[in-house]
Write a protein that holds these residues in place. Structure first.
Motif, PDB file in Angstrom:
ATOM      1  N   UNK A   1     -47.200 -22.129 -72.595  1.00 20.62           N
ATOM      2  CA  UNK A   1     -46.128 -21.400 -71.885  1.00 20.62           C
ATOM      3  C   UNK A   1     -44.638 -20.685 -72.718  1.00 20.62           C
ATOM      4  N   UNK A   2     -44.072 -21.007 -73.884  1.00 20.32           N
ATOM      5  CA  UNK A   2     -43.481 -20.641 -74.460  1.00 20.32           C
ATOM      6  C   UNK A   2     -43.502 -20.805 -75.577  1.00 20.32           C
ATOM      7  N   UNK A   3     -42.837 -19.543 -76.658  1.00 19.66           N
ATOM      8  CA  UNK A   3     -42.467 -19.619 -77.616  1.00 19.66           C
ATOM      9  C   UNK A   3     -42.807 -20.593 -78.742  1.00 19.66           C
ATOM     10  N   UNK A   4     -43.576 -20.858 -79.759  1.00 16.09           N
ATOM     11  CA  UNK A   4     -43.729 -22.089 -80.951  1.00 16.09           C
ATOM     12  C   UNK A   4     -43.955 -23.234 -80.247  1.00 16.09           C
ATOM     13  N   UNK A   5     -44.993 -22.921 -79.410  1.00 19.21           N
ATOM     14  CA  UNK A   5     -44.981 -24.182 -79.125  1.00 19.21           C
ATOM     15  C   UNK A   5     -46.530 -24.319 -79.410  1.00 19.21           C
ATOM     16  N   UNK A   6     -46.653 -25.993 -79.228  1.00 16.91           N
ATOM     17  CA  UNK A   6     -48.569 -26.564 -79.876  1.00 16.91           C
ATOM     18  C   UNK A   6     -49.503 -26.411 -78.240  1.00 16.91           C
ATOM     19  N   UNK A   7     -51.000 -25.491 -78.885  1.00 20.15           N
ATOM     20  CA  UNK A   7     -52.222 -24.241 -77.594  1.00 20.15           C
ATOM     21  C   UNK A   7     -52.569 -26.689 -78.023  1.00 20.15           C
TER      22      UNK A   7
END
Length: 401
Positions: free
Chosen positions: A278-284
């Motif tokens: 959803x947001x840049x930098x989040x962990x899948x």
């Protein structure tokens, strides 16, 4: 006698490694029986060779009973009731809870060497806080993309949901869709939706939460935009791969097990990146797939544990993962494999945060999985909106538990 002998018996195959024999009530203390569903290559041969080597190392003869996947758990449940379970079982990790709930499996904490294994791997092998199964290797999902198509369009692989939607729409042209995924009304469809569900902060225990509605609303937008074919409602993950190889999809969501087949396509230039978040930098947040080894209680359980320790050794763990494009259960072995197979890097990166599907639900997972896949179909076909579909899914899952 030949080293490997197969007999077709009641839709199962018995393979003796390295001697010959059948599973009987009189099976001796130096013969261990194994039940699994690895009928296809390369898993069948790889497993036979690993069990052969470990049988020689531990001084036992190993007899494999191989059967179709759909038959394994029902047969094991029948065998458990009759007290005729094999000495080791290799089953899909979501099935472990059902087997462990019968009380027939031996707890493996302190019995099998799992020091340093990914926590996510051990969670997938646990039931009610107790370790009953251990996977030598696991798999998950990532985003595959056609490098040629992206280069021609001057685009980079997406890293966020917004970028995924925009990129998929931009690359949808003629007979080519921007994205291929599986939305079939089975566990495969649920498995492919779970990264969206967890990515939005939702949980399998609360299907009609606002976060779950956000996830399904985004997922549905890929269909309403025309970026995903409506045929995805009938596609298994193997069908998704065929669409990608055939040039009918610029991107696909799929698993590491597809790498060997893709590499065999001489004209295909592809890349693999982590799933967008959803947001840049989040962990899948990917689901953890793969099979777990379990040891039923019995007279030969200590010999079975010894054999399992050999199967889980670094040497055999690497061999198994190398042949199947799995992520080894130990980070050190995974790092070694990535040096050989760099395309595995996105899957290895997701392993620490991968989600075990049955941790919170145990034996209730199949009912929740079916409720989710049904909700996906209802939304994609316009029968219900996301909130309505998930509210119904929550009720259906509760009624089935």
């Amino acid at each position: 006698m030949p080293a490997h002998r197969s007999l077709a018996i009641a839709a199962a195959v018995l393979v003796t490694v390295p001697g010959c024999g059948l599973i009987t009530a009189q099976t001796g203390p130096n013969t261990l029986t194994v039940a699994d569903y690895y009928t296809a290559e390369p898993g069948n041969t790889a497993l036979t060779e690993i069990l052969r080597a470990c049988g020689e190392q531990t001084g036992v003869t190993v007899v494999r009973e191989v059967m179709p996947r759909s038959q394994l758990v029902p047969k094991l449940l029948r065998d458990g009731a009759a007290d005729t379970l094999p000495d080791l079982v290799l089953s899909d990790n979501p099935d472990l809870a059902k087997l462990a709930s019968t009380g027939a499996l031996l707890p493996l904490d302190g019995r099998v060497a799992t020091d340093g294994f990914y926590d996510s791997v051990l969670a997938a092998g646990s039931y009610q806080g107790e370790l009953y199964g251990v996977a030598p290797g696991v798999n998950s999902l990532a985003l595959f993309y056609d490098r040629g198509v992206f280069a021609e369009a001057g685009l980079e692989p997406p890293t966020t949901w917004d970028e995924l939607r925009e990129t998929a729409a931009a690359l949808t042209e003629g007979s080519r869709y921007g994205l291929a995924l599986s939305a079939i009304g089975t566990e495969e469809g649920t498995w492919q939706f779970e990264p969206f569900l967890w990515g939005a902060g939702a949980e399998l225990t609360d299907l009609d939460s606002p976060e779950a509605v956000t996830a399904l609303t985004f997922w549905a937008s890929l269909f309403s935009d025309g970026s995903v074919s409506s045929s995805a409602l009938n596609w298994q993950q193997s069908d998704v791969a065929e669409q990608f190889v055939g040039g009918h999809a610029a991107m696909m969501i799929n698993g590491s097990w597809q790498l060997a087949a893709l590499d065999a396509e001489e004209d295909l230039d592809y890349g693999v990146v982590p799933l967008p978040t959803p947001n840049a930098g989040d962990q899948p947040a990917t689901p953890l797939g793969g099979e777990t080894w379990a040891v039923p209680r019995g007279e030969r359980q200590e010999r079975a544990v010894e054999l399992l320790d050999c199967v889980l050794s670094p040497e055999h763990m690497l061999e198994w993962a190398r042949l199947r494009a799995d992520v080894p259960a130990h980070p050190d072995i995974a790092a070694r494999l990535v040096e050989e197979q760099p395309e595995l890097a996105p899957f290895v990166a997701s392993a620490p945060s991968a989600e075990a599907r049955t941790v919170d639900l145990g034996t209730g997972y199949p009912a929740v999985s079916q409720a989710i896949s049904t909700a996906l179909q209802r939304v994609a076909t316009g029968q219900l909106d996301p909130a309505e579909a998930l509210a119904r899914a929550q009720r259906e899952a509760a009624d089935a538990s």
